[in-house]
Write a protein that holds these residues in place. Structure first.
Motif, PDB file in Angstrom:
ATOM      1  N   THR A  24      16.383   2.435  -3.882  1.00  0.00           N
ATOM      2  CA  THR A  24      16.053   3.859  -3.893  1.00  0.00           C
ATOM      3  C   THR A  24      14.560   4.084  -4.094  1.00  0.00           C
ATOM      4  O   THR A  24      13.941   4.889  -3.398  1.00  0.00           O
ATOM      5  CB  THR A  24      16.849   4.580  -5.013  1.00  0.00           C
ATOM      6  N   ALA A  28      12.038   5.631  -1.388  1.00  0.00           N
ATOM      7  CA  ALA A  28      11.267   6.829  -1.725  1.00  0.00           C
ATOM      8  C   ALA A  28       9.798   6.652  -1.346  1.00  0.00           C
ATOM      9  O   ALA A  28       9.176   7.563  -0.798  1.00  0.00           O
ATOM     10  CB  ALA A  28      11.405   7.152  -3.212  1.00  0.00           C
ATOM     11  N   SER A  29       9.245   5.461  -1.594  1.00  0.00           N
ATOM     12  CA  SER A  29       7.826   5.310  -1.250  1.00  0.00           C
ATOM     13  C   SER A  29       7.637   5.112   0.248  1.00  0.00           C
ATOM     14  O   SER A  29       6.645   5.577   0.813  1.00  0.00           O
ATOM     15  CB  SER A  29       7.158   4.222  -2.093  1.00  0.00           C
ATOM     16  N   LYS A  32       7.649   8.525   1.963  1.00  0.00           N
ATOM     17  CA  LYS A  32       6.390   9.290   1.852  1.00  0.00           C
ATOM     18  C   LYS A  32       5.505   9.089   3.072  1.00  0.00           C
ATOM     19  O   LYS A  32       4.729   9.967   3.438  1.00  0.00           O
ATOM     20  CB  LYS A  32       5.611   8.838   0.609  1.00  0.00           C
ATOM     21  N   ILE A  80      17.211  11.332  -1.596  1.00  0.00           N
ATOM     22  CA  ILE A  80      15.966  10.733  -2.095  1.00  0.00           C
ATOM     23  C   ILE A  80      14.799  11.690  -1.829  1.00  0.00           C
ATOM     24  O   ILE A  80      13.948  11.913  -2.693  1.00  0.00           O
ATOM     25  CB  ILE A  80      15.725   9.355  -1.450  1.00  0.00           C
ATOM     26  N   ALA A  81      14.793  12.270  -0.640  1.00  0.00           N
ATOM     27  CA  ALA A  81      13.740  13.234  -0.298  1.00  0.00           C
ATOM     28  C   ALA A  81      13.808  14.448  -1.217  1.00  0.00           C
ATOM     29  O   ALA A  81      12.777  14.992  -1.626  1.00  0.00           O
ATOM     30  CB  ALA A  81      13.862  13.665   1.162  1.00  0.00           C
ATOM     31  N   SER A  83      14.990  14.601  -4.376  1.00  0.00           N
ATOM     32  CA  SER A  83      14.553  14.360  -5.747  1.00  0.00           C
ATOM     33  C   SER A  83      13.081  13.967  -5.809  1.00  0.00           C
ATOM     34  O   SER A  83      12.443  14.120  -6.843  1.00  0.00           O
ATOM     35  CB  SER A  83      15.453  13.321  -6.428  1.00  0.00           C
ATOM     36  N   GLY A  84      12.523  13.472  -4.707  1.00  0.00           N
ATOM     37  CA  GLY A  84      11.122  13.077  -4.720  1.00  0.00           C
ATOM     38  C   GLY A  84      10.161  14.166  -4.254  1.00  0.00           C
ATOM     39  O   GLY A  84       8.976  13.902  -4.053  1.00  0.00           O
TER      40      GLY A  84
END
Ligand code: C2E
Ligand code: MG
Ligand code: MG
Ligand code: MG
Length: 285
Positions: A24, A28-29, A32, A80-81, A83-84
């Motif tokens: 995860t 997430a990175s 980005k 993921i998008a 929460s980030g």
């Protein structure tokens, strides 16, 4: 997945869970950079009106092909998008790309179509959303009635009063509004009556066994009747067979989408699908 109901139990991590959270974080990175690297694209799943068997448009569905991770499912990367904090820029890209595509199809001579775009709760609750939608329509040249926004029950039910006001503002722009996965969340029927809405999408979990499961038949029938009495369309999702289609049609469902007609398609293939449907009719006809 992390267990939510662990109040009275010890919390421990299995190796699989550790791997999950490491993945995860890594996703997430990578996410980005996905926009800048052109790793995101949209596919379009035809939506069909049962009244005349014609393609009314498509639902735009996001795909991520990561250089590092390969194809990642939206079911995995959308949360993921969210929460980030990435869902807002990604969502704006989706809206802009879908509307630009629609205008391109119009210029290529396709019949009038509308595109449904999924909104996450985070996007829906942004004060700036109506202004963003109106700016994107203006910049792309799409008309408001060519856009349908899909939101979930969860997005509207956390704060129904604020949601009602937001739906009103969006509705006044002239866009269509639909509740996605209807029946799987918690909708207050009294609010449904007050919401500015155009369609309820019947979740595919009710459609899957609809030929044989009496409960699914009852639930789907109730949703269709409720929608009709509120003046709303019903879009059944996940239609995979002629038998499911026959039941939905007989029960009065107004629109369908699913693998029986077509998988979500890249833009060129959707173009071909619409042209062929205009010539030969879709499978529904
Ligand atoms: P959803 O909006 O409910 O989309 C319907 C899902 O069902 C899509 O999965 C679609 O590919 C799949 N589907 C369509 N027809 C059939 C069928 O006949 N059988 C079966 N088994 N499945 C079918 P997908 O593309 O994997 O998307 C999953 C979810 O990810 C979507 O559910 C939506 O909640 C979310 N999502 C996708 N694109 C976006 C986006 O641009 N923004 C946001 N916020 N969420 C998105
Ligand atoms: Mg949807
Ligand atoms: Mg859905
Ligand atoms: Mg869904």
């Amino acid at each position: 997945r992390v267990k939510q109901d662990s109040r009275n139990s010890y919390c421990f991590f299995t190796p699989a869970m550790q791997e999950h959270s490491a993945r995860t974080l890594a996703l997430a990175s990578a996410l980005k950079l996905a926009l800048a690297r052109n790793e995101l694209h949209l596919v379009y799943q035809p939506q069909i009106a049962l009244e005349d068997g014609r393609v009314v448009g498509a639902e735009a569905l996001l795909r991520w092909h990561s250089a590092q991770w390969g194809a990642v499912s939206p079911a995995e990367f959308i949360p993921i998008a969210e929460s980030g904090g990435l869902i807002v820029p990604i969502g704006e890209w989706v809206l802009r790309t879908a509307m630009a595509q629609l205008v391109a199809w119009r210029a290529q001579g396709l019949p009038p179509l509308r595109i449904a775009v999924n909104l996450s709760a985070v996007q829906f609750n942004q004060v700036e959303l109506p202004a963003l939608v109106s700016r994107v329509l203006q910049e792309t040249g799409a008309r408001a009635d060519e856009l349908e926004l899909e939101l979930t029950e969860a997005a509207t039910m956390k704060n129904p009063q604020a949601a009602a006001a937001q739906l009103q503002r969006l509705g006044e722009l002239g866009v269509r509004l639909a509740i996605d996965d209807f029946g799987t969340g918690h909708s207050s029927l009294s609010y449904l009556k007050r919401f500015f809405l155009h369609a309820l999408k019947i979740d595919q979990s009710f459609v899957r066994d609809i030929e044989t499961d009496a409960d699914d038949q009852a639930i789907t029938g109730a949703i269709v009747d409720l929608a009709r009495s509120l003046g709303l369309a019903t879009v059944a999702e996940g239609v995979e067979s002629a038998e499911q289609l026959a039941f939905l049609r007989a029960r009065g469902c107004t629109h369908v989408q699913g693998y029986y007609f077509s998988r979500p398609l890249p833009p060129e293939q959707f173009h071909t699908f619409v042209q062929r449907s205009e010539r030969e009719g879709v499978r529904a006809a």
